[in-house]
Design an enzyme around this catalytic site. Structure first.
Site, PDB file in Angstrom:
ATOM      1  N   GLY A   1       0.845  -1.208   0.000  1.00 17.10           N
ATOM      2  CA  GLY A   1       0.000   0.000   0.000  1.00 17.10           C
ATOM      3  C   GLY A   1       0.873   1.248   0.000  1.00 17.10           C
ATOM      4  O   GLY A   1       0.686   2.166  -0.815  1.00 17.10           O
ATOM      5  N   HIS A   2       1.851   1.289   0.917  1.00 19.65           N
ATOM      6  CA  HIS A   2       2.772   2.430   0.956  1.00 19.65           C
ATOM      7  C   HIS A   2       3.543   2.537  -0.366  1.00 19.65           C
ATOM      8  O   HIS A   2       3.723   3.625  -0.902  1.00 19.65           O
ATOM      9  CB  HIS A   2       3.787   2.260   2.090  1.00 19.65           C
ATOM     10  CG  HIS A   2       3.192   2.199   3.468  1.00 19.65           C
ATOM     11  ND1 HIS A   2       3.154   1.039   4.201  1.00 19.65           N
ATOM     12  CD2 HIS A   2       2.626   3.160   4.240  1.00 19.65           C
ATOM     13  CE1 HIS A   2       2.592   1.286   5.373  1.00 19.65           C
ATOM     14  NE2 HIS A   2       2.252   2.552   5.429  1.00 19.65           N
ATOM     15  N   LEU A  13      -6.711   5.736   0.210  1.00 22.88           N
ATOM     16  CA  LEU A  13      -8.142   5.717   0.548  1.00 22.88           C
ATOM     17  C   LEU A  13      -8.460   4.705   1.642  1.00 22.88           C
ATOM     18  O   LEU A  13      -9.559   4.698   2.182  1.00 22.88           O
ATOM     19  CB  LEU A  13      -8.969   5.414  -0.706  1.00 22.88           C
ATOM     20  CG  LEU A  13      -9.065   6.577  -1.693  1.00 22.88           C
ATOM     21  CD1 LEU A  13      -9.652   6.109  -3.019  1.00 22.88           C
ATOM     22  CD2 LEU A  13      -9.906   7.710  -1.115  1.00 22.88           C
TER      23      LEU A  13
HETATM   24  P1  AMP Z   1       0.411   4.788   7.633  1.00 25.80           P
HETATM   25  O1  AMP Z   1       1.875   4.472   7.586  1.00 25.80           O
HETATM   26  O2  AMP Z   1      -0.437   3.680   8.120  1.00 25.80           O
HETATM   27  O3  AMP Z   1       0.130   6.120   8.297  1.00 25.80           O
HETATM   28  O4  AMP Z   1      -0.018   4.976   6.110  1.00 25.80           O
HETATM   29  C1  AMP Z   1       0.656   5.882   5.268  1.00 25.80           C
HETATM   30  C2  AMP Z   1      -0.174   6.103   4.037  1.00 25.80           C
HETATM   31  O5  AMP Z   1      -0.344   4.862   3.358  1.00 25.80           O
HETATM   32  C3  AMP Z   1      -1.571   6.639   4.353  1.00 25.80           C
HETATM   33  O6  AMP Z   1      -1.926   7.608   3.383  1.00 25.80           O
HETATM   34  C4  AMP Z   1      -2.423   5.411   4.256  1.00 25.80           C
HETATM   35  O7  AMP Z   1      -3.761   5.679   3.925  1.00 25.80           O
HETATM   36  C5  AMP Z   1      -1.720   4.672   3.111  1.00 25.80           C
HETATM   37  N1  AMP Z   1      -2.066   3.255   3.141  1.00 25.80           N
HETATM   38  C6  AMP Z   1      -2.003   2.410   4.207  1.00 25.80           C
HETATM   39  N2  AMP Z   1      -2.469   1.190   3.875  1.00 25.80           N
HETATM   40  C7  AMP Z   1      -2.846   1.263   2.578  1.00 25.80           C
HETATM   41  C8  AMP Z   1      -3.417   0.338   1.647  1.00 25.80           C
HETATM   42  N3  AMP Z   1      -3.701  -0.914   1.991  1.00 25.80           N
HETATM   43  N4  AMP Z   1      -3.674   0.775   0.394  1.00 25.80           N
HETATM   44  C9  AMP Z   1      -3.413   2.044   0.038  1.00 25.80           C
HETATM   45  N5  AMP Z   1      -2.866   2.973   0.857  1.00 25.80           N
HETATM   46  C10 AMP Z   1      -2.591   2.589   2.112  1.00 25.80           C
END
Ligand code: AMP
Length: 274
Positions: A32-33, A143
């Protein structure tokens, strides 16, 4: 790829750069990241990913201290998708005073905002700081965290940040479970079982888009998930800009769910439109 730890060094590294994309993260990278970083790579000359486990967005009983941290592996993954700068500030570097905050009203009243008081003020404040530090032309968010997207969209609009926001669709595990750093907290059995959240959402979306009454269909889906062993915190059709519940789909509506399994809160959502 450079690893930079201070605001002064970051500013020096990006001086006069004509096109900067920023991807704010808390690390523990997964696909995702990496998808956000890949898109930033395609659209900007310089890509900055920030890696900062932001203490101000965690509640006192949340997982700040046990949140997964592995800077070395994250750095290798970021480099593999072409990130130019990994910005890894310390808490002291990011919060010299910690007396100014950015808070977004209304959009944060329900759902994650209601369950996690202060969470979105922590998010909006750290993202505003990252925008001021990195001066990006574009910023990338997933999202997966739909309410966070709405909060950032409102903040950028109301505070006139001069940048373009890009929101990226949810990246999933093979099973269909939305990828999340917190999936690591699930046992292997629960991780497989958690895919039922996605099946339920897809089924529900199809029913509502075919014309079934949304409130009726949602209540049935909550019963299904509860029977499968989930504790459903919420499952609702919302307008993705206002984060208010609606009873009929429009072109900006999504189904959002938070369901707990084995004590882990799992978030997911899916477009469900007219
Ligand atoms: P985090 O490290 O959890 O704060 O996430 C960093 C970014 O990655 C944020 O914009 C999240 O929404 C995005 N993100 C996390 N998991 C996913 C995923 N499965 N698909 C798409 N974007 C993601």
């Amino acid at each position: 790829m450079k690893i930079i730890r201070t605001v002064a060094d970051l500013r020096a590294a990006i001086r006069d750069c004509p096109s900067i994309g920023v991807v704010p993260t808390m690390g523990a990278f997964h696909e995702g990241h990496l998808d956000l970083m890949r898109q930033a790579r395609r659209e900007n000359e310089i890509v900055i990913a920030s890696l900062f486990v932001n203490p101000t967005q965690f509640g006192p009983s949340e997982d700040f201290t046990k949140y997964p941290r592995d800077e070395e592996s994250d750095a290798a993954m970021a480099e593999s998708v072409g990130v130019d700068i990994l910005f890894c500030p310390s808490v002291e570097e990011m919060y010299p005073l910690r007396i100014v905050t950015v808070s977004v009203a209304e959009i944060t009243d329900e759902f994650e905002g209601a369950v996690r008081p202060g969470h979105f003020t922590g998010v909006a404040t750290v993202v505003a700081k990252l925008f001021n530090i990195c001066q990006p032309h574009r910023a990338y968010f997933g999202l997966k965290d739909l309410q966070q997207c709405a909060v950032i969209r409102a903040m950028v609009s109301d505070l006139c940040f001069p940048l373009e926001l890009k929101f990226i669709e949810i990246v999933r595990e093979e099973s269909g479970l939305a990828r999340s750093s917190r999936n690591e907290y699930l046992s292997p059995e629960h991780r497989q079982h958690a895919a039922h959240i996605q099946y339920t959402l897809v089924n529900l979306k199809q029913e509502i888009e075919r014309g079934l009454d949304a409130n009726f269909a949602i209540n049935q889906a909550i019963i299904t998930l509860t029977d499968l062993g989930f504790k459903v915190d919420y499952l609702t059709l919302v307008d993705a800009n206002t984060m208010r519940a609606v009873s009929t789909p429009t072109n900006t509506t999504r189904l959002i769910v938070c369901a707990r399994l084995g004590g882990v809160r799992l978030l997911d959502n899916i477009a469900c439109v007219l």
